[in-house]
Design a protein around this motif. Sequence first.
Motif, PDB file in Angstrom:
ATOM      1  N   GLU A  37       0.800  -1.215   0.000  1.00  0.00           N
ATOM      2  CA  GLU A  37       0.000   0.000   0.000  1.00  0.00           C
ATOM      3  C   GLU A  37       0.837   1.270   0.000  1.00  0.00           C
ATOM      4  OE1 GLU A  37      -2.331   0.405   3.577  1.00  0.00           O
ATOM      5  OE2 GLU A  37      -0.937  -0.859   4.698  1.00  0.00           O
ATOM      6  N   GLU A  38       2.113   1.157   0.362  1.00  0.00           N
ATOM      7  CA  GLU A  38       2.963   2.349   0.376  1.00  0.00           C
ATOM      8  C   GLU A  38       3.304   2.825  -1.025  1.00  0.00           C
ATOM      9  OE1 GLU A  38       6.394   3.001   2.627  1.00  0.00           O
ATOM     10  OE2 GLU A  38       5.762   1.789   4.303  1.00  0.00           O
ATOM     11  N   LYS A  39       3.170   1.954  -1.993  1.00  0.00           N
ATOM     12  CA  LYS A  39       3.726   2.226  -3.319  1.00  0.00           C
ATOM     13  C   LYS A  39       3.242   3.555  -3.901  1.00  0.00           C
ATOM     14  CE  LYS A  39       4.773  -0.180  -7.596  1.00  0.00           C
ATOM     15  NZ  LYS A  39       4.592  -1.419  -8.366  1.00  0.00           N
ATOM     16  N   ASN A  40       1.937   3.834  -3.797  1.00  0.00           N
ATOM     17  CA  ASN A  40       1.395   5.052  -4.373  1.00  0.00           C
ATOM     18  C   ASN A  40       0.823   5.991  -3.311  1.00  0.00           C
ATOM     19  OD1 ASN A  40       1.813   4.247  -7.184  1.00  0.00           O
ATOM     20  ND2 ASN A  40       0.212   2.726  -6.807  1.00  0.00           N
ATOM     21  N   ALA A  41       1.252   5.818  -2.078  1.00  0.00           N
ATOM     22  CA  ALA A  41       0.717   6.632  -0.988  1.00  0.00           C
ATOM     23  C   ALA A  41       1.354   8.015  -0.974  1.00  0.00           C
ATOM     24  CB  ALA A  41       0.957   5.938   0.347  1.00  0.00           C
ATOM     25  N   GLY A  42       0.589   9.015  -0.495  1.00  0.00           N
ATOM     26  CA  GLY A  42       1.112  10.343  -0.309  1.00  0.00           C
ATOM     27  C   GLY A  42       1.870  10.429   0.993  1.00  0.00           C
ATOM     28  N   LEU A  43       2.337  11.639   1.307  1.00  0.00           N
ATOM     29  CA  LEU A  43       3.169  11.823   2.490  1.00  0.00           C
ATOM     30  C   LEU A  43       2.456  11.416   3.769  1.00  0.00           C
ATOM     31  CD1 LEU A  43       5.695  12.890   3.956  1.00  0.00           C
ATOM     32  CD2 LEU A  43       4.638  15.162   3.927  1.00  0.00           C
ATOM     33  N   GLU A  44       1.261  11.942   3.998  1.00  0.00           N
ATOM     34  CA  GLU A  44       0.546  11.656   5.247  1.00  0.00           C
ATOM     35  C   GLU A  44       0.235  10.176   5.374  1.00  0.00           C
ATOM     36  OE1 GLU A  44       0.042  13.636   7.768  1.00  0.00           O
ATOM     37  OE2 GLU A  44       1.118  15.220   6.692  1.00  0.00           O
ATOM     38  N   GLU A  45      -0.180   9.564   4.268  1.00  0.00           N
ATOM     39  CA  GLU A  45      -0.511   8.143   4.311  1.00  0.00           C
ATOM     40  C   GLU A  45       0.747   7.298   4.549  1.00  0.00           C
ATOM     41  OE1 GLU A  45      -3.119   4.775   4.016  1.00  0.00           O
ATOM     42  OE2 GLU A  45      -3.288   6.886   4.580  1.00  0.00           O
ATOM     43  N   THR A  46       1.848   7.677   3.906  1.00  0.00           N
ATOM     44  CA  THR A  46       3.096   6.945   4.105  1.00  0.00           C
ATOM     45  C   THR A  46       3.558   7.043   5.558  1.00  0.00           C
ATOM     46  OG1 THR A  46       3.763   7.348   1.818  1.00  0.00           O
ATOM     47  CG2 THR A  46       5.497   6.721   3.364  1.00  0.00           C
ATOM     48  N   LEU A  47       3.453   8.244   6.133  1.00  0.00           N
ATOM     49  CA  LEU A  47       3.813   8.421   7.541  1.00  0.00           C
ATOM     50  C   LEU A  47       2.955   7.535   8.439  1.00  0.00           C
ATOM     51  CD1 LEU A  47       4.413  12.258   7.918  1.00  0.00           C
ATOM     52  CD2 LEU A  47       6.042  10.443   8.438  1.00  0.00           C
ATOM     53  N   ARG A  48       1.650   7.519   8.154  1.00  0.00           N
ATOM     54  CA  ARG A  48       0.745   6.694   8.970  1.00  0.00           C
ATOM     55  C   ARG A  48       1.131   5.214   8.885  1.00  0.00           C
ATOM     56  NH1 ARG A  48      -3.141   3.274   8.350  1.00  0.00           N
ATOM     57  NH2 ARG A  48      -3.169   3.518   6.076  1.00  0.00           N
ATOM     58  N   ILE A  49       1.404   4.750   7.689  1.00  0.00           N
ATOM     59  CA  ILE A  49       1.756   3.340   7.486  1.00  0.00           C
ATOM     60  C   ILE A  49       3.042   2.998   8.235  1.00  0.00           C
ATOM     61  CG2 ILE A  49       2.512   1.646   5.769  1.00  0.00           C
ATOM     62  CD1 ILE A  49       0.651   3.164   3.770  1.00  0.00           C
ATOM     63  N   LYS A  50       4.045   3.881   8.118  1.00  0.00           N
ATOM     64  CA  LYS A  50       5.322   3.619   8.775  1.00  0.00           C
ATOM     65  C   LYS A  50       5.181   3.650  10.299  1.00  0.00           C
ATOM     66  CE  LYS A  50       8.355   5.320   5.075  1.00  0.00           C
ATOM     67  NZ  LYS A  50       9.112   4.070   4.862  1.00  0.00           N
ATOM     68  N   LYS A  51       4.442   4.643  10.806  1.00  0.00           N
ATOM     69  CA  LYS A  51       4.260   4.745  12.266  1.00  0.00           C
ATOM     70  C   LYS A  51       3.533   3.520  12.806  1.00  0.00           C
ATOM     71  CE  LYS A  51       2.383   8.854  12.335  1.00  0.00           C
ATOM     72  NZ  LYS A  51       1.751  10.088  12.856  1.00  0.00           N
ATOM     73  N   GLU A  52       2.493   3.077  12.097  1.00  0.00           N
ATOM     74  CA  GLU A  52       1.747   1.899  12.555  1.00  0.00           C
ATOM     75  C   GLU A  52       2.616   0.649  12.524  1.00  0.00           C
ATOM     76  OE1 GLU A  52      -1.811   1.608  10.270  1.00  0.00           O
ATOM     77  OE2 GLU A  52      -2.786   3.313  11.291  1.00  0.00           O
ATOM     78  N   ALA A  53       3.472   0.535  11.500  1.00  0.00           N
ATOM     79  CA  ALA A  53       4.365  -0.627  11.426  1.00  0.00           C
ATOM     80  C   ALA A  53       5.345  -0.628  12.592  1.00  0.00           C
ATOM     81  CB  ALA A  53       5.121  -0.617  10.101  1.00  0.00           C
ATOM     82  N   ILE A  54       5.876   0.551  12.938  1.00  0.00           N
ATOM     83  CA  ILE A  54       6.800   0.655  14.073  1.00  0.00           C
ATOM     84  C   ILE A  54       6.085   0.307  15.370  1.00  0.00           C
ATOM     85  CG2 ILE A  54       8.128   2.312  15.464  1.00  0.00           C
ATOM     86  CD1 ILE A  54       8.848   3.714  12.806  1.00  0.00           C
ATOM     87  N   SER A  55       4.864   0.827  15.544  1.00  0.00           N
ATOM     88  CA  SER A  55       4.102   0.548  16.769  1.00  0.00           C
ATOM     89  C   SER A  55       3.806  -0.939  16.900  1.00  0.00           C
ATOM     90  CB  SER A  55       2.794   1.345  16.765  1.00  0.00           C
ATOM     91  OG  SER A  55       3.044   2.730  16.810  1.00  0.00           O
TER      92      SER A  55
END
Length: 355
Positions: free
Chosen positions: A38-56
Motif C-alpha cells: 500500500e505504500e507504493k502510491n501513498a502520499g506523504l501523510e498516508e506513508t507516515l501513517r503506514i510507517k508509524k503503525e508498522a513501528i508501533s
Amino acid sequence: MDQTVFVINPGSTSTKIAVYRDKKRIFSESIPLEISGEEKNAGLEETLRIKKEAISRSLESQGIDLRGFDCIMSRGGVLRPMESGIYRINESMHSEVTASAASGHASGFGLLIAGEMADSLGIPAYIADPVTVDELEDIARITGIKEIRRRSIFHALNQKAVARQHAAILGVPYEELNLIAAHLGGGITIGLHKQGRVTDVNNALDGEGPFTPERSGALPAAAVADLCFSGKYTREETVKLFAGKGGFMSHLGSNDLLKVKEMIAAGDRDADLVYRAFVYNIAKAIGAMAAAGDGMIDGILITGGIARWKELVAAIRAKVSWIAPVSSYPGEFELEALRDAGLRVLRGDEIPREY
C-alpha cells in the motif's frame, strides 16, 4: 541509572529500528518498505501513517512500553547545510524536511516520525550527523559553471561513526587524522576526513561519484544533454535512469550484487567487465580524494553493505593500498552512532544544538 534510547533509521528499502538500554541492544528489527504494497502510491501523510503503525506493531509485538524511553534518535533528512553534531528536532526542522520526505527521500521520514512520537510521550527527540552535514572547503564547491556549486550531501552518519571507530582503535583522536572513508551501498559516497572535518565528498544524490548498483554516477555532460533533449524520456523517466535504473541495473538488469557474483562465476563476461569497472571507478575516486588531501592520508576506510563482498574489498585494496593502509568496516554503524549520540545528550556529555 540505565538510559533507554529508541532509534529510528529509515532507508530506501526498509526502516531499521532498535531499542537500547545504555549500550546493550534489547530489540531491533528491519521493517520492509512495502508492508503490504500500500505504500507504493501513498502520499506523504498516508506513508507516515503506514510507517508509524508498522513501528508501533513491531514494538507492541515485543511487549516494549514506549513510556520507558528516555529519548528518541533518528537519522536526519535533507535539511539546510549544517555543522556535524546532535540537533534537537524542532518545528522549523519538521517543516523543512517535509518537502524532501514528500519527494521520496527516505531519511526525512524518520525525523518526522521521531518528532511526533516524542511529542506524544513528552520526551526529547534528536537527529545526529544528517546527510546535509557541510564541512566542505570553499575550493571544493567550485565547478566549471558559475551558477552551479557543489553541495555536501553524503552518508555523514556512517562515515563519521566509522572514522571515529577507526581513530579509537588507533588510540588517536579523530581530529588528528586524515582519512578517506568510502561508503559503498545503494548510493556511494567517498569523503576526505581532514582532522575531524569532511572537507570534500562526492554528492551521490546529485549524481557525482562512481556508479552504484542502481545509480549512474558521474556522466559526460554533453551526452546527458543529448539524452535530456532526445524526446525519448520525460524528466521523471530521465531522473529514474540516473537514480534507480542506472549502474548495474542499466548494464545487467539487476541491482542485486549476489546475482552479479553468480553471473561472474558462471562465466558472464559482461558482468565481469562491469564489476571490474565498478572497482576501477571506486579506486579512482579514492585516489582523487588522496590528491585533495595532498597525499597525507593516514588510512582508507571501506564501509557500507557492499563492503561485505570480501573479494571486492580485496580488489579495491590492491589498487589503493599504496596511498595508505586500507581497513574494512563492513555494514553500517548508524544505529550504534545514533544510540551513542542519544546517550551523550542524556548523560550531559554533549549539549544538543538548535536548528
